[in-house]
Design a protein around this motif. Structure first.
Motif, PDB file in Angstrom:
ATOM      1  N   GLY A  27       6.445   2.651 -10.403  1.00  0.00           N
ATOM      2  CA  GLY A  27       6.416   1.269 -11.606  1.00  0.00           C
ATOM      3  C   GLY A  27       6.208   0.245 -10.360  1.00  0.00           C
ATOM      4  O   GLY A  27       5.608  -0.877 -10.871  1.00  0.00           O
ATOM      5  N   GLU A  28       6.044   0.411  -9.855  1.00  0.00           N
ATOM      6  CA  GLU A  28       6.228  -0.454  -8.325  1.00  0.00           C
ATOM      7  C   GLU A  28       6.422   0.179  -7.048  1.00  0.00           C
ATOM      8  O   GLU A  28       6.048   1.583  -6.972  1.00  0.00           O
ATOM      9  N   LEU A  29       5.996  -0.766  -5.517  1.00  0.00           N
ATOM     10  CA  LEU A  29       5.893   0.403  -4.258  1.00  0.00           C
ATOM     11  C   LEU A  29       6.790   0.437  -3.511  1.00  0.00           C
ATOM     12  O   LEU A  29       7.952  -0.453  -4.206  1.00  0.00           O
ATOM     13  N   ARG A  30       7.314   1.755  -3.504  1.00  0.00           N
ATOM     14  CA  ARG A  30       8.582   1.896  -3.481  1.00  0.00           C
ATOM     15  C   ARG A  30       8.840   2.513  -2.175  1.00  0.00           C
ATOM     16  O   ARG A  30       7.793   3.756  -1.509  1.00  0.00           O
ATOM     17  N   THR A  31       9.881   2.185  -0.999  1.00  0.00           N
ATOM     18  CA  THR A  31       9.783   2.838   0.184  1.00  0.00           C
ATOM     19  C   THR A  31      11.574   3.499   0.434  1.00  0.00           C
ATOM     20  O   THR A  31      12.166   2.509   0.638  1.00  0.00           O
ATOM     21  N   GLU A  32      11.607   3.861   1.457  1.00  0.00           N
ATOM     22  CA  GLU A  32      13.029   4.531   1.883  1.00  0.00           C
ATOM     23  C   GLU A  32      12.994   4.819   3.385  1.00  0.00           C
ATOM     24  O   GLU A  32      12.431   5.914   3.752  1.00  0.00           O
ATOM     25  N   LEU A  33      13.476   3.791   4.009  1.00  0.00           N
ATOM     26  CA  LEU A  33      13.104   3.590   5.321  1.00  0.00           C
ATOM     27  C   LEU A  33      14.356   4.085   6.297  1.00  0.00           C
ATOM     28  O   LEU A  33      15.325   3.304   6.119  1.00  0.00           O
ATOM     29  N   ALA A  77       3.124 -11.127 -12.026  1.00  0.00           N
ATOM     30  CA  ALA A  77       1.955 -11.038 -12.737  1.00  0.00           C
ATOM     31  C   ALA A  77       3.014  -9.449 -13.445  1.00  0.00           C
ATOM     32  O   ALA A  77       2.881  -8.491 -13.528  1.00  0.00           O
ATOM     33  N   GLY A  78       4.035 -10.036 -14.055  1.00  0.00           N
ATOM     34  CA  GLY A  78       5.395  -9.046 -15.162  1.00  0.00           C
ATOM     35  C   GLY A  78       5.619  -7.837 -14.310  1.00  0.00           C
ATOM     36  O   GLY A  78       5.880  -6.630 -15.548  1.00  0.00           O
ATOM     37  N   GLY A  79       6.010  -8.098 -13.068  1.00  0.00           N
ATOM     38  CA  GLY A  79       6.268  -6.546 -12.264  1.00  0.00           C
ATOM     39  C   GLY A  79       4.650  -5.704 -11.619  1.00  0.00           C
ATOM     40  O   GLY A  79       5.282  -4.453 -11.129  1.00  0.00           O
ATOM     41  N   GLN A  80       3.446  -6.055 -12.599  1.00  0.00           N
ATOM     42  CA  GLN A  80       3.040  -5.261 -11.840  1.00  0.00           C
ATOM     43  C   GLN A  80       2.662  -5.394 -10.412  1.00  0.00           C
ATOM     44  O   GLN A  80       3.006  -5.804  -9.419  1.00  0.00           O
ATOM     45  N   VAL A  81       2.045  -4.329  -9.969  1.00  0.00           N
ATOM     46  CA  VAL A  81       1.611  -4.599  -8.518  1.00  0.00           C
ATOM     47  C   VAL A  81       0.670  -4.775  -7.445  1.00  0.00           C
ATOM     48  O   VAL A  81      -0.484  -4.660  -9.088  1.00  0.00           O
TER      49      VAL A  81
END
Length: 106
Positions: A27-33, A77-81
């Motif tokens: 729903g969004e770009l995510r990462t865990e580093l 952008a309404g939470g869009q990517v």
């Protein structure tokens, strides 16, 4: 308010993610580093803050000892990517590589 013209379709997001191995779409770009040390995580956090300021585009960052959890989408952008999220993800990926961070998610 008009939606920015750089909103990406899901197929475009998937194509971009093919070149961003640290990131995933939820729903969004995510990462865990995961960083080598807590100090390295804090230094990377600071670097991400600087990149965000330069881009005037600010991700959510959660610091957990030696791990950073990062999410980015475009509020205007309404939470869009958008293309801005992809560009920031690329810059964060480069900083993560410099810091010796690796993807902590499966």
């Amino acid at each position: 308010m008009a939606v920015p013209d750089d909103v990406l379709t899901r197929s475009k997001i998937d194509a971009e993610l093919a070149t961003l191995p640290l990131w995933r779409y939820a729903g969004e770009l995510r990462t865990e580093l995961k960083c080598p040390t807590s100090a390295a995580a804090l230094a990377l956090f600071a670097a991400i803050g600087e990149l965000a300021q330069q881009a005037n585009h600010h991700p959510d960052v959660d610091w957990r000892y030696d791990t950073l959890i990062i999410a980015t989408s475009s509020h205007d952008a309404g939470g869009q990517v958008t293309a801005r999220d992809i560009a920031l993800a690329r810059r964060i990926s480069a900083a993560a590589q410099e810091a010796g961070a690796v993807a902590a998610h499966g």
